[in-house]
Design a protein around this motif. Sequence first.
Motif, PDB file in Angstrom:
ATOM      1  N   ARG A   6      11.962  -5.678   2.521  1.00 49.57           N
ATOM      2  CA  ARG A   6      12.310  -5.050   3.804  1.00 49.57           C
ATOM      3  C   ARG A   6      11.550  -3.744   3.895  1.00 49.57           C
ATOM      4  O   ARG A   6      11.640  -2.886   3.022  1.00 49.57           O
ATOM      5  N   LEU A   7      10.800  -3.590   4.977  1.00 49.02           N
ATOM      6  CA  LEU A   7      10.004  -2.397   5.203  1.00 49.02           C
ATOM      7  C   LEU A   7      10.642  -1.573   6.313  1.00 49.02           C
ATOM      8  O   LEU A   7      10.846  -2.079   7.424  1.00 49.02           O
ATOM      9  N   THR A   8      10.978  -0.354   6.020  1.00 52.78           N
ATOM     10  CA  THR A   8      11.508   0.543   7.044  1.00 52.78           C
ATOM     11  C   THR A   8      10.338   1.295   7.665  1.00 52.78           C
ATOM     12  O   THR A   8       9.551   1.938   6.966  1.00 52.78           O
ATOM     13  N   ILE A   9      10.235   1.180   8.968  1.00 51.13           N
ATOM     14  CA  ILE A   9       9.102   1.740   9.694  1.00 51.13           C
ATOM     15  C   ILE A   9       9.562   2.950  10.493  1.00 51.13           C
ATOM     16  O   ILE A   9      10.504   2.859  11.296  1.00 51.13           O
ATOM     17  N   GLY A  10       8.914   4.090  10.266  1.00 51.82           N
ATOM     18  CA  GLY A  10       9.171   5.274  11.081  1.00 51.82           C
ATOM     19  C   GLY A  10       8.415   5.165  12.394  1.00 51.82           C
ATOM     20  O   GLY A  10       7.208   4.929  12.408  1.00 51.82           O
ATOM     21  N   THR A  11       9.121   5.303  13.517  1.00 50.96           N
ATOM     22  CA  THR A  11       8.503   5.144  14.830  1.00 50.96           C
ATOM     23  C   THR A  11       8.077   6.490  15.407  1.00 50.96           C
ATOM     24  O   THR A  11       8.449   7.552  14.909  1.00 50.96           O
ATOM     25  N   ARG A  12       7.301   6.444  16.467  1.00 53.48           N
ATOM     26  CA  ARG A  12       6.758   7.679  17.063  1.00 53.48           C
ATOM     27  C   ARG A  12       7.837   8.600  17.607  1.00 53.48           C
ATOM     28  O   ARG A  12       7.667   9.808  17.653  1.00 53.48           O
ATOM     29  N   GLU A  48       2.563  -0.363  15.145  1.00 55.79           N
ATOM     30  CA  GLU A  48       2.227   0.292  16.406  1.00 55.79           C
ATOM     31  C   GLU A  48       1.580   1.646  16.126  1.00 55.79           C
ATOM     32  O   GLU A  48       1.752   2.229  15.048  1.00 55.79           O
ATOM     33  N   ALA A  49       0.847   2.159  17.101  1.00 57.19           N
ATOM     34  CA  ALA A  49       0.209   3.464  16.952  1.00 57.19           C
ATOM     35  C   ALA A  49       1.260   4.530  16.657  1.00 57.19           C
ATOM     36  O   ALA A  49       2.311   4.579  17.300  1.00 57.19           O
ATOM     37  N   GLY A  50       0.980   5.345  15.670  1.00 55.00           N
ATOM     38  CA  GLY A  50       1.892   6.429  15.318  1.00 55.00           C
ATOM     39  C   GLY A  50       3.008   6.024  14.376  1.00 55.00           C
ATOM     40  O   GLY A  50       3.807   6.869  13.974  1.00 55.00           O
ATOM     41  N   ARG A  54      12.651   1.330  12.527  1.00 50.18           N
ATOM     42  CA  ARG A  54      12.891  -0.103  12.713  1.00 50.18           C
ATOM     43  C   ARG A  54      12.521  -0.800  11.411  1.00 50.18           C
ATOM     44  O   ARG A  54      11.800  -0.235  10.579  1.00 50.18           O
ATOM     45  N   ASP A  55      13.012  -2.020  11.228  1.00 51.71           N
ATOM     46  CA  ASP A  55      12.765  -2.745   9.985  1.00 51.71           C
ATOM     47  C   ASP A  55      11.929  -3.992  10.231  1.00 51.71           C
ATOM     48  O   ASP A  55      12.097  -4.689  11.239  1.00 51.71           O
ATOM     49  N   LEU A  56      11.021  -4.263   9.291  1.00 53.70           N
ATOM     50  CA  LEU A  56      10.269  -5.504   9.245  1.00 53.70           C
ATOM     51  C   LEU A  56      10.534  -6.175   7.900  1.00 53.70           C
ATOM     52  O   LEU A  56      11.005  -5.543   6.961  1.00 53.70           O
ATOM     53  N   VAL A  57      10.217  -7.467   7.828  1.00 57.07           N
ATOM     54  CA  VAL A  57      10.352  -8.205   6.572  1.00 57.07           C
ATOM     55  C   VAL A  57       8.989  -8.781   6.206  1.00 57.07           C
ATOM     56  O   VAL A  57       8.310  -9.394   7.039  1.00 57.07           O
ATOM     57  N   VAL A 106      -0.372  -4.684   6.295  1.00 62.22           N
ATOM     58  CA  VAL A 106       0.831  -4.379   7.059  1.00 62.22           C
ATOM     59  C   VAL A 106       0.586  -3.190   7.978  1.00 62.22           C
ATOM     60  O   VAL A 106       0.930  -3.222   9.175  1.00 62.22           O
ATOM     61  N   ARG A 107      -0.025  -2.142   7.443  1.00 58.98           N
ATOM     62  CA  ARG A 107      -0.250  -0.931   8.243  1.00 58.98           C
ATOM     63  C   ARG A 107      -1.126  -1.206   9.456  1.00 58.98           C
ATOM     64  O   ARG A 107      -0.941  -0.595  10.511  1.00 58.98           O
ATOM     65  N   ARG A 108      -2.053  -2.141   9.313  1.00 60.52           N
ATOM     66  CA  ARG A 108      -2.920  -2.467  10.456  1.00 60.52           C
ATOM     67  C   ARG A 108      -2.154  -3.146  11.579  1.00 60.52           C
ATOM     68  O   ARG A 108      -2.635  -3.194  12.720  1.00 60.52           O
ATOM     69  N   HIS A 109      -0.970  -3.673  11.276  1.00 57.38           N
ATOM     70  CA  HIS A 109      -0.191  -4.373  12.294  1.00 57.38           C
ATOM     71  C   HIS A 109       1.001  -3.563  12.812  1.00 57.38           C
ATOM     72  O   HIS A 109       1.848  -4.108  13.523  1.00 57.38           O
TER      73      HIS A 109
END
Length: 320
Positions: A44-50, A23-25, A55-58, A18-21
């Motif tokens: 549900r994965l909560t992603i911290g953006t730069r 965005e940078a940062g 944002r959320d992914l599943v 997942v981490r490899r996919h």
Amino acid sequence: MTNHDEASAVRPLTLAWVRRHLEAGERIVGIEALHGGITAEMRRLTIGTRDGGTRDLVLRSFVDPFSVERAEDWLGREAGALTLLAGTGVPAPALVAVDPSAAQCEYPSLLMTHLAGRTVLDDEGVETRVPLLARQLVAIHALRPAEQPRDYVALTTADTVVVPKGADAAAWAAAIDVIRRPAPPGEGRFLHRDFQPGNVLFDVPPPGPAGARITGVVDWAAASWGPADLDVAHCSTNLALLHGPAWGQRFAEAYEEAGGVLAATASERLYWRVRDGLACSEEVRSVAQPWREAGRAELTTRAVEQRLDAYVTSLMDAWG
């Protein structure tokens, strides 16, 4: 990173994938288990953006032996369907990454965007939701993909039907005889193949159901090509089990009112409707469990069996 419970944990290889996919940062800041699915683990994965936002992914992973054996086909279909649906106006997740053979993850997995909304399974507001479901399904069937997906598969046979205890024996015997016939011919359509309230997300703003709108359609792992009656029959069965037989009958009417076209003759329509109802007889327990987890505690396996009997009997009374 915080997990809401131990069940939320993502396995190490899958987490690295997942981490490899991302965005940078970006980084994963939260993981939450999503409940209600039958065949897959959902997170549900909560992603911290730069920029400091989120944002959320599943993440969808197939882990039980039955599903793992079929995952390459299912996830291949789902990835293909999500790619096809991008930009069509059908509110489906966007594909981020897929590992259908578990080459990089512990189990076959798919990563996609998260859609707003929630499943709504309550009786309240069903009269508003049924026309919305019908219009959404008509829109799906109107798609004409450049590459046609595989033809549908219908596994139930007259010999695999499980007649519920105490069911109307005459009605079930007649229904089983219906599916001994060859499948009627029909014009092909792009099918979801598991279109039902558990796979549709709604926004229901205050003050109540009247303002409901569909925000997403999920679980495209069985996307196929075949007669529209297949999808209509499946949603009809689910509505009959959730809300009562009359709603199963009503959905087909709503589909036609929305511009959908079903089989030309009553016998052909009965074939598809009965086939799906009988198919459900083989998996009542697995169907009922996620509904109870979602708050419909009264839908015990026995209660759903009784509703299925009432629905099949109503179909045979009306058209048999």
